[in-house]
Design a protein around this motif. Structure first.
Motif, PDB file in Angstrom:
ATOM      1  N   LYS A  81       0.607  -1.216   0.065  1.00 56.26           N
ATOM      2  CA  LYS A  81       0.045  -0.024   0.029  1.00 56.26           C
ATOM      3  C   LYS A  81       0.933   1.100   0.027  1.00 56.26           C
ATOM      4  O   LYS A  81       1.818   1.330   0.773  1.00 56.26           O
ATOM      5  CB  LYS A  81      -0.989   0.025   1.217  1.00 56.26           C
ATOM      6  CG  LYS A  81      -1.922  -1.170   1.251  1.00 56.26           C
ATOM      7  CD  LYS A  81      -2.462  -1.164   2.630  1.00 56.26           C
ATOM      8  CE  LYS A  81      -3.739  -2.288   2.523  1.00 56.26           C
ATOM      9  NZ  LYS A  81      -4.415  -2.369   3.633  1.00 56.26           N
ATOM     10  N   SER A 128       0.379   5.595   0.198  1.00 55.62           N
ATOM     11  CA  SER A 128      -0.391   6.785   0.303  1.00 55.62           C
ATOM     12  C   SER A 128       0.157   7.638  -0.985  1.00 55.62           C
ATOM     13  O   SER A 128       1.137   7.544  -1.461  1.00 55.62           O
ATOM     14  CB  SER A 128       0.174   7.161   1.727  1.00 55.62           C
ATOM     15  OG  SER A 128      -0.326   6.636   2.544  1.00 55.62           O
ATOM     16  N   LYS A 129      -0.931   8.616  -1.171  1.00 56.21           N
ATOM     17  CA  LYS A 129      -0.664   9.549  -2.229  1.00 56.21           C
ATOM     18  C   LYS A 129       0.514  10.234  -2.096  1.00 56.21           C
ATOM     19  O   LYS A 129       1.026  10.699  -0.755  1.00 56.21           O
ATOM     20  CB  LYS A 129      -1.807  10.597  -2.378  1.00 56.21           C
ATOM     21  CG  LYS A 129      -1.683  11.913  -3.168  1.00 56.21           C
ATOM     22  CD  LYS A 129      -2.811  12.465  -2.896  1.00 56.21           C
ATOM     23  CE  LYS A 129      -2.883  13.930  -4.077  1.00 56.21           C
ATOM     24  NZ  LYS A 129      -3.823  14.743  -3.733  1.00 56.21           N
ATOM     25  N   GLN A 171       3.634   9.072  -2.306  1.00 50.63           N
ATOM     26  CA  GLN A 171       4.941   8.087  -2.036  1.00 50.63           C
ATOM     27  C   GLN A 171       5.433   7.455  -3.279  1.00 50.63           C
ATOM     28  O   GLN A 171       4.548   7.060  -4.366  1.00 50.63           O
ATOM     29  CB  GLN A 171       4.495   6.833  -0.744  1.00 50.63           C
ATOM     30  CG  GLN A 171       4.473   7.265   0.328  1.00 50.63           C
ATOM     31  CD  GLN A 171       4.025   6.258   1.202  1.00 50.63           C
ATOM     32  OE1 GLN A 171       3.072   5.433   1.118  1.00 50.63           O
ATOM     33  NE2 GLN A 171       4.975   5.922   2.280  1.00 50.63           N
ATOM     34  N   GLY A 213      -6.443   2.424  -7.181  1.00 48.37           N
ATOM     35  CA  GLY A 213      -5.963   3.482  -7.104  1.00 48.37           C
ATOM     36  C   GLY A 213      -5.383   4.028  -8.648  1.00 48.37           C
ATOM     37  O   GLY A 213      -5.508   3.408  -9.645  1.00 48.37           O
ATOM     38  N   ALA A 261       2.659   7.222  -6.597  1.00 46.34           N
ATOM     39  CA  ALA A 261       1.211   7.292  -6.295  1.00 46.34           C
ATOM     40  C   ALA A 261       0.614   8.582  -6.424  1.00 46.34           C
ATOM     41  O   ALA A 261       0.887   9.513  -5.595  1.00 46.34           O
ATOM     42  CB  ALA A 261       0.997   6.619  -4.559  1.00 46.34           C
ATOM     43  N   THR A 283      -2.997   8.790  -6.105  1.00 44.06           N
ATOM     44  CA  THR A 283      -3.603   8.584  -5.193  1.00 44.06           C
ATOM     45  C   THR A 283      -3.227   7.549  -4.088  1.00 44.06           C
ATOM     46  O   THR A 283      -2.305   6.905  -4.424  1.00 44.06           O
ATOM     47  CB  THR A 283      -5.170   8.220  -5.647  1.00 44.06           C
ATOM     48  OG1 THR A 283      -4.927   6.728  -6.077  1.00 44.06           O
ATOM     49  CG2 THR A 283      -5.487   9.165  -6.528  1.00 44.06           C
ATOM     50  N   ASP A 284      -4.123   7.145  -2.993  1.00 45.91           N
ATOM     51  CA  ASP A 284      -3.716   5.988  -2.317  1.00 45.91           C
ATOM     52  C   ASP A 284      -3.804   4.871  -3.037  1.00 45.91           C
ATOM     53  O   ASP A 284      -4.731   4.568  -4.048  1.00 45.91           O
ATOM     54  CB  ASP A 284      -4.588   5.658  -1.110  1.00 45.91           C
ATOM     55  CG  ASP A 284      -4.225   6.838   0.010  1.00 45.91           C
ATOM     56  OD1 ASP A 284      -3.352   7.537  -0.171  1.00 45.91           O
ATOM     57  OD2 ASP A 284      -5.165   7.089   1.059  1.00 45.91           O
ATOM     58  N   GLN A 315       6.827  11.000   0.608  1.00 47.96           N
ATOM     59  CA  GLN A 315       6.276  12.055  -0.124  1.00 47.96           C
ATOM     60  C   GLN A 315       7.537  12.897  -0.195  1.00 47.96           C
ATOM     61  O   GLN A 315       8.476  13.401   0.432  1.00 47.96           O
ATOM     62  CB  GLN A 315       5.259  12.621   0.576  1.00 47.96           C
ATOM     63  CG  GLN A 315       4.075  11.851   0.332  1.00 47.96           C
ATOM     64  CD  GLN A 315       2.947  12.621   1.017  1.00 47.96           C
ATOM     65  OE1 GLN A 315       2.662  13.665   1.218  1.00 47.96           O
ATOM     66  NE2 GLN A 315       1.734  11.899   1.239  1.00 47.96           N
TER      67      GLN A 315
END
Length: 86
Positions: free
Chosen positions: A4, A6-7, A9, A24, A69, A71-72, A86
């Motif tokens: 997974k 996150s937005k 990353q 995503g 990414a 989005t997530d 990020q």
């Protein structure tokens, strides 16, 4: 393994790593020697090009290629990689 992000990353993969986007939105990160091999579509993805869900991507070299990414996201990844914040 299921990964997974996150937005914002970034996943940076090593040569031989396989990636499948499941959920995503994400874009490819290429290097000066090429992009991500989308073997499902039969094309090379350059930096900023969108990944298509459920397509198999292969990273051919350990030279900074990976996934950003938007989005997530949820990915399936086989092979070595690192995740950058990020």
């Amino acid at each position: 393994q299921v990964v997974k992000l996150s937005k914002g990353q970034t996943l940076v993969a090593e040569g031989g790593t396989e990636i499948v986007l499941r959920v995503g939105s994400a874009t490819a990160i290429a290097s000066s020697q090429g992009g991500l091999a989308d073997v499902t579509a039969g094309k090379d993805l350059g930096t900023g090009q969108s990944l298509t869900a459920n397509h198999l991507l292969i990273v051919s070299r350990t030279d900074g290629r990976g996934v950003l990414a938007v989005t997530d996201v949820i990915l399936i990844v086989r092979g070595p990689f690192t995740i950058k914040p990020q």
